[in-house]
Design an enzyme around this catalytic site. Sequence first.
Site, PDB file in Angstrom:
ATOM      1  N   CYS A  49       0.886  -1.620   0.234  1.00 37.82           N
ATOM      2  CA  CYS A  49       0.265  -0.254   0.197  1.00 37.82           C
ATOM      3  C   CYS A  49       1.065   1.293   0.328  1.00 37.82           C
ATOM      4  O   CYS A  49       0.303   2.460  -1.011  1.00 37.82           O
ATOM      5  CB  CYS A  49      -1.165  -0.124   0.997  1.00 37.82           C
ATOM      6  SG  CYS A  49      -1.600  -1.737   1.282  1.00 37.82           S
TER       7      CYS A  49
HETATM    8  C1  BEZ Z   1      -0.635  -5.871   1.678  1.00 38.34           C
HETATM    9  O1  BEZ Z   1      -0.405  -4.811   1.511  1.00 38.34           O
HETATM   10  O2  BEZ Z   1      -1.148  -6.306   0.339  1.00 38.34           O
HETATM   11  C2  BEZ Z   1      -0.972  -6.459   3.108  1.00 38.34           C
HETATM   12  C3  BEZ Z   1      -0.783  -5.590   3.939  1.00 38.34           C
HETATM   13  C4  BEZ Z   1      -0.828  -6.144   5.349  1.00 38.34           C
HETATM   14  C5  BEZ Z   1      -1.547  -7.657   5.566  1.00 38.34           C
HETATM   15  C6  BEZ Z   1      -1.974  -7.835   4.143  1.00 38.34           C
HETATM   16  C7  BEZ Z   1      -1.732  -7.763   3.038  1.00 38.34           C
END
Ligand code: BEZ
Length: 160
Positions: A49
């Site tokens: 993200c």
């Molecule tokens: C992600 O950035 O995809 C992610 C972040 C935290 C937990 C699960 C996925």
Amino acid sequence: MTIKVGEKIPSVTLHTMTKDGPKPISSDDLFRGKKVAVFGLPGAFTPTCSAKHLPGFVKKAAALKKKGIDEIVCLSVNDAFVMGAWGKDQKVGNKVTMIADGSADFTKAAGLELDLTARGLGLRSQRFAMVVDKVVVKSLDIDPAGTFEKTSAEAMLTRL
Ligand code: BEZ
């Protein structure tokens, strides 16, 4: 049930950070009369993200606006303090509106939740990208956990 193209976005209260602290904003007000690119993700400050998803929309904000997007919204199941701090950290300026869905009301009503309880994150949002025109969903793309292909700013640009 996941929200579908042609449906109205859920009517819920969301929050945003202002200089005076967190402020409620209704989703109806946020989306009314505008074409909005909204993307949701599992969490502020998490690796994909922070490294790819949000920076991509900051970088492509002008290109998206050239293609008719009036506002770009980043939505996450985090509180307004966290979303405000993440927006500052990522230097979003006025390119991306950081929206907190702290109680997951929007995420649950749209059927976009992701249960990350086993990883200590509780209920979060799937990684998604939507175009919403005057409160109606015009497109919806979801990236399954661990992938990042369909919901990037670049992917949205090719579809506009
Ligand atoms: C992600 O950035 O995809 C992610 C972040 C935290 C937990 C699960 C996925």
